[in-house]
Design a protein around this motif. Structure first.
Motif, PDB file in Angstrom:
ATOM      1  N   THR A  74       1.221  -1.242   0.477  1.00  0.00           N
ATOM      2  CA  THR A  74      -0.441   0.315   0.231  1.00  0.00           C
ATOM      3  C   THR A  74       0.383   1.109   0.618  1.00  0.00           C
ATOM      4  O   THR A  74       2.318   1.303   0.027  1.00  0.00           O
ATOM      5  N   GLU A  75      -0.097   2.281  -0.745  1.00  0.00           N
ATOM      6  CA  GLU A  75       0.913   3.518   0.110  1.00  0.00           C
ATOM      7  C   GLU A  75      -0.534   4.559   0.550  1.00  0.00           C
ATOM      8  O   GLU A  75      -0.801   4.676   0.325  1.00  0.00           O
ATOM      9  N   ASP A  76       0.793   5.492   1.324  1.00  0.00           N
ATOM     10  CA  ASP A  76      -0.621   5.885   2.707  1.00  0.00           C
ATOM     11  C   ASP A  76      -0.307   7.433   1.931  1.00  0.00           C
ATOM     12  O   ASP A  76       0.237   7.722   1.050  1.00  0.00           O
ATOM     13  N   SER A  77      -1.182   7.968   2.908  1.00  0.00           N
ATOM     14  CA  SER A  77      -1.431   9.511   1.667  1.00  0.00           C
ATOM     15  C   SER A  77      -0.408  10.502   1.542  1.00  0.00           C
ATOM     16  O   SER A  77      -0.175  11.229   1.308  1.00  0.00           O
ATOM     17  N   SER A  78       1.031  10.058   2.227  1.00  0.00           N
ATOM     18  CA  SER A  78       2.365  10.912   2.848  1.00  0.00           C
ATOM     19  C   SER A  78       3.617  10.550   1.460  1.00  0.00           C
ATOM     20  O   SER A  78       4.105  11.009   0.918  1.00  0.00           O
ATOM     21  N   GLY A  79       3.141   9.231   0.702  1.00  0.00           N
ATOM     22  CA  GLY A  79       3.206   8.659  -0.363  1.00  0.00           C
ATOM     23  C   GLY A  79       4.473   7.193  -0.114  1.00  0.00           C
ATOM     24  O   GLY A  79       4.823   7.559  -1.031  1.00  0.00           O
ATOM     25  N   LYS A  80       4.860   6.890   1.112  1.00  0.00           N
ATOM     26  CA  LYS A  80       5.383   5.949   1.948  1.00  0.00           C
ATOM     27  C   LYS A  80       5.121   4.506   1.103  1.00  0.00           C
ATOM     28  O   LYS A  80       3.537   4.356   1.643  1.00  0.00           O
TER      29      LYS A  80
END
Length: 282
Positions: A74-80
């Motif tokens: 997955t990719e979180d809201s910060s792009g991680k």
């Protein structure tokens, strides 16, 4: 081969091999790859592979390294970017020189090694996260045999090794990672083939996957050779009846032997040196 093929290089060099990574899983896999020390890096070092899709990567001559599959990414809201299994800790789609965090099924290669042979294996020494097979295409010399693990072990993994997401098994640790005991890690007083023997845990992996490495000194039925081949790495392959509990096609060496000196003489010992190099690149 199902699905679309995305080629990452325009033309295969006369001095390279083509590795085709195929996803036959019913879910998305994010392959990662790591080049060994002293060998040319290849790109990309991570990408997405949808169900039924495949990707071709050109690999230079004399390359050493490993491939693996990441799952539940997955990719979180910060792009991680992160993955539940096989994550490389880069926080990005590409691994950029980082290896897989165990447990992860690994496909390992040393190309153009001793005697001009490619050496390859699929290793569960660092645990298991998905089924994977390596199949040479068009090679000569060596045995050019498919190797790996076609079985889904996540459901039947021993409870003390099982990695779960909620109630679902998503990976299976090695006994070394689970317990840290030298007898499972083949370290300390157990750092030789005479003292580090198969355990009930390594036998769980070996019974299900006879042509995969199950513990550190499992060379005799787990390392394979070919020459001049291209390779297909398949995630979630269809189980084959040709995978047998005994495997006479593996490289014929003393089980578990590790050379301790680089001053090796003779073709048989040169072969052992190449195997040692393959397993100690990382």
């Amino acid at each position: 081969m199902q699905g679309s093929v995305r080629t990452l290089v325009e033309k295969k060099s006369a001095h390279s091999s083509t590795f085709t990574i195929v996803n036959k899983c019913s879910y998305t896999v994010w392959p990662g790859l790591l080049s060994g020390a002293g060998t040319p890096p290849i790109s990309p070092t991570g990408f997405i592979l949808q169900p039924g899709a495949s990707t071709a990567v050109s690999v230079p001559t004399s390359w050493s390294g490993r491939f693996w599959g990441r799952t539940f990414c997955t990719e979180d809201s910060s792009g991680k970017f992160s993955c539940l299994t096989g994550d490389c800790g880069s926080s990005a789609l590409e691994c950029s020189g980082s290896g897989a965090i165990p447990p992860a099924t690994l496909a390992e290669f040393t190309l153009n090694g001793a005697g001009g042979l490619d050496f390859y294996d699929v290793s569960l020494v660092d645990g298991y996260n998905l089924a994977m097979m390596v199949s040479p295409q068009g090679g000569t010399g060596g045995n050019c045999t498919s190797a790996g693990c076609a079985a889904d072990l996540n459901g039947d993994c021993p409870l003390e090794l099982k990695v779960v997401d909620g109630t679902e098994g998503v990976a299976c640790k090695s006994a070394c990672a689970a317990f840290g005991d030298p007898k499972y890690c083949c370290s300390g007083a157990y750092a030789t083939p005479n003292t580090c023997k198969p355990s009930s845990y390594s036998e769980f992996f070996k019974t299900a996957c006879p042509t995969a490495y199950s513990y550190a000194y499992d060379d005799g039925t787990s390392t394979f050779t070919c020459a001049g081949a291209d390779y297909v790495i398949t995630f979630c392959p269809t189980p084959s009846t040709s995978v047998k509990s005994s495997n006479p096609m593996a490289v014929d060496i003393s089980v578990g032997y590790r050379p301790v000196s680089s001053a090796l003489i003779g073709s048989a010992i040169t072969t052992l040196a190449a195997i040692w190099q393959l397993q100690h690149l990382f």
